[in-house]
Design a protein around this motif. Structure first.
Motif, mmCIF file in Angstrom:
data_model
loop_
_atom_site.group_PDB
_atom_site.id
_atom_site.type_symbol
_atom_site.label_atom_id
_atom_site.label_comp_id
_atom_site.label_asym_id
_atom_site.label_seq_id
_atom_site.Cartn_x
_atom_site.Cartn_y
_atom_site.Cartn_z
ATOM 1 N N LEU A 88 8.922 7.484 7.655
ATOM 2 C CA LEU A 88 10.274 6.960 7.837
ATOM 3 C C LEU A 88 10.305 5.443 7.726
ATOM 4 N N TYR A 89 9.212 4.778 8.081
ATOM 5 C CA TYR A 89 9.120 3.333 7.883
ATOM 6 C C TYR A 89 9.239 2.978 6.398
ATOM 7 N N GLN A 90 8.807 3.881 5.522
ATOM 8 C CA GLN A 90 8.927 3.657 4.082
ATOM 9 C C GLN A 90 10.309 4.041 3.561
ATOM 10 N N ILE A 91 10.923 5.054 4.159
ATOM 11 C CA ILE A 91 12.241 5.496 3.717
ATOM 12 C C ILE A 91 13.295 4.428 3.984
ATOM 13 N N ILE A 92 13.280 3.836 5.167
ATOM 14 C CA ILE A 92 14.329 2.880 5.542
ATOM 15 C C ILE A 92 14.394 1.694 4.580
ATOM 16 N N PRO A 93 13.286 1.021 4.260
ATOM 17 C CA PRO A 93 13.371 -0.107 3.318
ATOM 18 C C PRO A 93 13.232 0.306 1.856
ATOM 19 N N ARG A 94 13.337 1.620 1.592
ATOM 20 C CA ARG A 94 13.211 2.145 0.219
ATOM 21 C C ARG A 94 11.851 1.783 -0.374
ATOM 22 N N ALA A 95 10.808 1.898 0.439
ATOM 23 C CA ALA A 95 9.474 1.467 0.029
ATOM 24 C C ALA A 95 8.624 2.589 -0.551
ATOM 25 N N VAL A 96 9.122 3.832 -0.545
ATOM 26 C CA VAL A 96 8.334 4.907 -1.146
ATOM 27 C C VAL A 96 8.131 4.600 -2.630
ATOM 28 N N LEU A 97 6.984 4.973 -3.148
ATOM 29 C CA LEU A 97 6.589 4.559 -4.492
ATOM 30 C C LEU A 97 7.205 5.469 -5.554
ATOM 31 N N THR A 98 8.503 5.276 -5.805
ATOM 32 C CA THR A 98 9.176 6.026 -6.861
ATOM 33 C C THR A 98 8.608 5.603 -8.215
ATOM 34 N N ARG A 99 8.968 6.342 -9.242
ATOM 35 C CA ARG A 99 8.481 5.998 -10.575
ATOM 36 C C ARG A 99 9.030 4.642 -11.025
ATOM 37 N N GLU A 100 10.230 4.301 -10.595
ATOM 38 C CA GLU A 100 10.768 2.979 -10.895
ATOM 39 C C GLU A 100 9.864 1.887 -10.319
ATOM 40 N N LYS A 101 9.438 2.053 -9.073
ATOM 41 C CA LYS A 101 8.588 1.047 -8.431
ATOM 42 C C LYS A 101 7.200 0.995 -9.076
ATOM 43 N N GLN A 102 6.676 2.158 -9.479
ATOM 44 C CA GLN A 102 5.366 2.168 -10.120
ATOM 45 C C GLN A 102 5.390 1.365 -11.422
#
Length: 235
Positions: free
Chosen positions: A110-124
């Protein structure tokens, strides 16, 4: 690169075959391929990025369109923090609430969900990771961003409706939205539902087998109950 279903790389290729290639490749400018009509938002996004950063892209004789794409992506500025985007929200209470989650694995997710920090393909791709298929694995049509994956994907609409109805048993105003995924003023009893939903969507995108609504529902209930089991008397 251009085989199979449309991807953002194919969109870039199509864009360079369009009228705007006149500046770089005049010999291709006569191709009147209607890329903007076929690819919609992706074509517009690539065009805007190219126009913004074309002065910083070094073109060599052997450069490929894929390399040009990564040059464009590499020039993008770092996004501002979630706190900066939502100055009207007091985040101290939100971080305190997450810090109170007993199970570290659940809390860290949840710490990653709130700041949108999960490593989506866009972020990769933004981080320069090569060989990434940028498409959402649920719909195979749109660029996989946080917004698309957790809020907008049409292939997950029925699943979102199911989760919303489940949440409304606790709160009649429960809706899956940007604000909800920031955990703003959220009731403690709703956090397992939010965790179950976001973790199911995130985990199932890696599955190779065919997913349907039933499988998503079962995964959702399993994740929700595991959260409750390991966070009793806390969240």
């Amino acid at each position: 690169m251009i085989k199979g279903k449309p991807t953002i790389l194919k969109t870039l290729y199509t864009y360079f075959l369009g009228i705007t290639t006149g500046e770089l490749m005049p010999e291709l400018a006569e191709n009147k391929y209607s890329h903007s009509e076929q690819f919609g938002k992706n074509a517009k996004k690539i065009k805007e990025l190219y126009i913004q950063y074309r002065g910083k892209i070094k073109l060599t004789e052997n450069i490929t369109l894929k390399e040009i794409y990564y040059e464009i992506i590499g020039q993008r500025k770092n996004s501002i923090t979630v706190e900066e985007k939502n100055e009207e929200i007091e985040f101290t209470n939100i971080w305190t609430k997450v810090a109170g989650i007993k199970n570290n694995i659940h809390g860290e997710f949840l710490y990653q969900i709130i700041p949108r920090a999960v490593l989506t393909r866009e972020k990769q791709i933004d981080r320069g990771i090569r060989g990434i298929d940028p498409q959402c694995k649920y719909c195979n049509r749109q660029f996989e961003t946080f917004q698309h994956l957790f809020i907008d994907c049409k292939e997950l609409k029925m699943f979102r409706t199911y989760v919303i109805q489940n949440g409304q048993s606790e709160d009649p105003n429960f809706e899956i939205s940007k604000k909800l995924l920031l955990l703003v003023d959220i009731k403690t009893e709703l956090i397992p539902i939010i965790y179950g939903y976001t973790h199911t969507v995130w985990a199932c995108r890696h599955f190779e087998d065919t997913l349907n609504l039933y499988k998503l529902q079962m995964k959702y209930h399993k994740d929700k109950e595991i959260y409750r089991k390991y966070n009793k008397n806390k969240n």
